[in-house]
Structures are given as C-alpha cells and as structure tokens.
Design a protein around this motif. Structure first.
Motif, PDB file in Angstrom:
ATOM      1  N   UNK A  30       0.831  -1.209   0.000  1.00 41.03           N
ATOM      2  CA  UNK A  30       0.000   0.000   0.000  1.00 41.03           C
ATOM      3  C   UNK A  30       0.865   1.258   0.000  1.00 41.03           C
ATOM      4  N   UNK A  31       1.932   1.258   0.779  1.00 41.98           N
ATOM      5  CA  UNK A  31       2.833   2.415   0.796  1.00 41.98           C
ATOM      6  C   UNK A  31       3.497   2.612  -0.569  1.00 41.98           C
ATOM      7  N   UNK A  32       3.856   1.523  -1.219  1.00 43.34           N
ATOM      8  CA  UNK A  32       4.394   1.615  -2.571  1.00 43.34           C
ATOM      9  C   UNK A  32       3.372   2.195  -3.532  1.00 43.34           C
ATOM     10  N   UNK A  33       2.113   1.794  -3.367  1.00 46.94           N
ATOM     11  CA  UNK A  33       1.021   2.318  -4.186  1.00 46.94           C
ATOM     12  C   UNK A  33       0.879   3.823  -3.978  1.00 46.94           C
ATOM     13  N   UNK A  34       0.983   4.265  -2.736  1.00 47.83           N
ATOM     14  CA  UNK A  34       0.896   5.704  -2.466  1.00 47.83           C
ATOM     15  C   UNK A  34       2.000   6.473  -3.183  1.00 47.83           C
ATOM     16  N   UNK A  35       3.192   5.910  -3.204  1.00 45.36           N
ATOM     17  CA  UNK A  35       4.287   6.532  -3.948  1.00 45.36           C
ATOM     18  C   UNK A  35       3.970   6.599  -5.437  1.00 45.36           C
ATOM     19  N   UNK A  36       3.382   5.522  -5.973  1.00 41.24           N
ATOM     20  CA  UNK A  36       2.997   5.503  -7.383  1.00 41.24           C
ATOM     21  C   UNK A  36       1.910   6.533  -7.675  1.00 41.24           C
ATOM     22  N   UNK A  37       0.970   6.701  -6.756  1.00 42.86           N
ATOM     23  CA  UNK A  37      -0.079   7.708  -6.943  1.00 42.86           C
ATOM     24  C   UNK A  37       0.543   9.106  -6.960  1.00 42.86           C
ATOM     25  N   UNK A  38       1.544   9.332  -6.122  1.00 49.36           N
ATOM     26  CA  UNK A  38       2.253  10.612  -6.148  1.00 49.36           C
ATOM     27  C   UNK A  38       2.933  10.844  -7.488  1.00 49.36           C
ATOM     28  N   UNK A  40       1.987   9.521 -10.284  1.00 49.18           N
ATOM     29  CA  UNK A  40       0.887   9.739 -11.229  1.00 49.18           C
ATOM     30  C   UNK A  40       0.403  11.188 -11.167  1.00 49.18           C
ATOM     31  N   UNK A  41       0.309  11.731  -9.965  1.00 50.83           N
ATOM     32  CA  UNK A  41      -0.138  13.123  -9.810  1.00 50.83           C
ATOM     33  C   UNK A  41       0.803  14.080 -10.532  1.00 50.83           C
ATOM     34  N   UNK A  42       2.100  13.828 -10.467  1.00 54.79           N
ATOM     35  CA  UNK A  42       3.064  14.681 -11.164  1.00 54.79           C
ATOM     36  C   UNK A  42       2.887  14.580 -12.673  1.00 54.79           C
ATOM     37  N   UNK A  43       2.573  13.384 -13.155  1.00 53.32           N
ATOM     38  CA  UNK A  43       2.363  13.209 -14.591  1.00 53.32           C
ATOM     39  C   UNK A  43       1.072  13.878 -15.052  1.00 53.32           C
ATOM     40  N   UNK A  44       0.053  13.857 -14.206  1.00 57.24           N
ATOM     41  CA  UNK A  44      -1.195  14.569 -14.531  1.00 57.24           C
ATOM     42  C   UNK A  44      -0.910  16.064 -14.598  1.00 57.24           C
ATOM     43  N   UNK A  45      -0.067  16.547 -13.704  1.00 60.78           N
ATOM     44  CA  UNK A  45       0.351  17.949 -13.786  1.00 60.78           C
ATOM     45  C   UNK A  45       1.065  18.209 -15.110  1.00 60.78           C
ATOM     46  N   UNK A  46       1.866  17.259 -15.537  1.00 58.99           N
ATOM     47  CA  UNK A  46       2.550  17.390 -16.815  1.00 58.99           C
ATOM     48  C   UNK A  46       1.570  17.515 -17.964  1.00 58.99           C
ATOM     49  N   UNK A  47       0.503  16.727 -17.928  1.00 54.83           N
ATOM     50  CA  UNK A  47      -0.513  16.811 -18.973  1.00 54.83           C
ATOM     51  C   UNK A  47      -1.212  18.163 -18.947  1.00 54.83           C
ATOM     52  N   UNK A  48      -1.238  18.802 -17.783  1.00 57.31           N
ATOM     53  CA  UNK A  48      -1.837  20.130 -17.651  1.00 57.31           C
ATOM     54  C   UNK A  48      -0.828  21.229 -17.998  1.00 57.31           C
ATOM     55  N   UNK A  49       0.393  20.838 -18.362  1.00 54.45           N
ATOM     56  CA  UNK A  49       1.402  21.806 -18.759  1.00 54.45           C
ATOM     57  C   UNK A  49       2.325  22.267 -17.652  1.00 54.45           C
ATOM     58  N   UNK A  50       2.164  21.708 -16.444  1.00 56.12           N
ATOM     59  CA  UNK A  50       2.955  22.177 -15.303  1.00 56.12           C
ATOM     60  C   UNK A  50       4.255  21.401 -15.119  1.00 56.12           C
ATOM     61  N   UNK A  51       4.356  20.200 -15.456  1.00 51.31           N
ATOM     62  CA  UNK A  51       5.592  19.427 -15.299  1.00 51.31           C
ATOM     63  C   UNK A  51       5.892  18.710 -16.618  1.00 51.31           C
ATOM     64  N   UNK A  52       6.221  19.462 -17.648  1.00 57.23           N
ATOM     65  CA  UNK A  52       6.435  18.828 -18.948  1.00 57.23           C
ATOM     66  C   UNK A  52       7.657  17.917 -18.962  1.00 57.23           C
TER      67      UNK A  52
END
Length: 102
Positions: A30-38, A40-52
């Motif tokens: 579960x802790x590993x999953x939380x790291x993966x979700x984090x 994923x959140x950075x990549x979603x920011x990338x799709x929004x133009x914030x972390x290309x």
C-alpha cells in the motif's frame, strides 16, 4: 489482468525474500502504491502543462498501469472480487446519477 498481476506479485515476493529475508506486507504494498499515486499526480500535472517532459504520454500510461497493478494486488491479498465489486459500485453510481436530483 488479475492472474498476470498475481504472477508478477509472486515473482516480486521471491526477489524480496532473497533481498530482505521476507516479502513485502500488504501495508508495504500500500505504501508503494501511495508513492505511485504521487508519481501519477506529477504526470497529470505534466498533462496540464505544469511538469512537462518529453516522454509524458508513455510515462503516464506506465504509471496508470503500475497503479492498476497495485490495486489488483491489494484486491487479491484481501480476497476482493474486483470485477464484481466494480460492477456493483458502477450500478450504485448509475442509480444515484439517474435519481430525481441528478
């Protein structure tokens, strides 16, 4: 997908036992999953133009699959029939969405 996730988890358990003397607990998964979700959140920011980044689409697809693997692994660990649970949850949501206040 469930069977393949189970097979990969089993192989990871062997590597963990060899490296650490034991395989990961469900809490550690579960802790590993939380790291993966984090991640994923950075990549979603990338799709929004914030972390290309140049490999954004490939990285997003990989991280979504990684998160799905964690969910499948946790469901397997707790004997949850994810297919049945998904169907019943979607039924509940569709009922709410088609209700009088929708």
């Amino acid at each position: 997908m469930q069977e393949r996730a189970r097979t990969v988890r089993s192989r990871y358990a062997e590597v963990e036992a060899s490296s650490y003397g034991r395989s990961w607990t469900t809490e550690e998964i579960m802790l590993g999953f939380l790291g993966d979700v984090g991640d994923l959140a950075k990549l979603v920011q990338g799709k929004a133009g914030v972390r290309p980044r140049p490999d954004l689409d490939e990285a997003l697809a990989h991280e979504l699959a990684d998160c799905l693997w964690s969910v499948l692994t946790l469901a397997d660990a707790y004997d949850v029939d994810l297919g049945a649970s998904f169907s019943s949850t979607m039924d509940e949501l569709e009922e709410i969405l088609s209700g009088p206040d929708a």
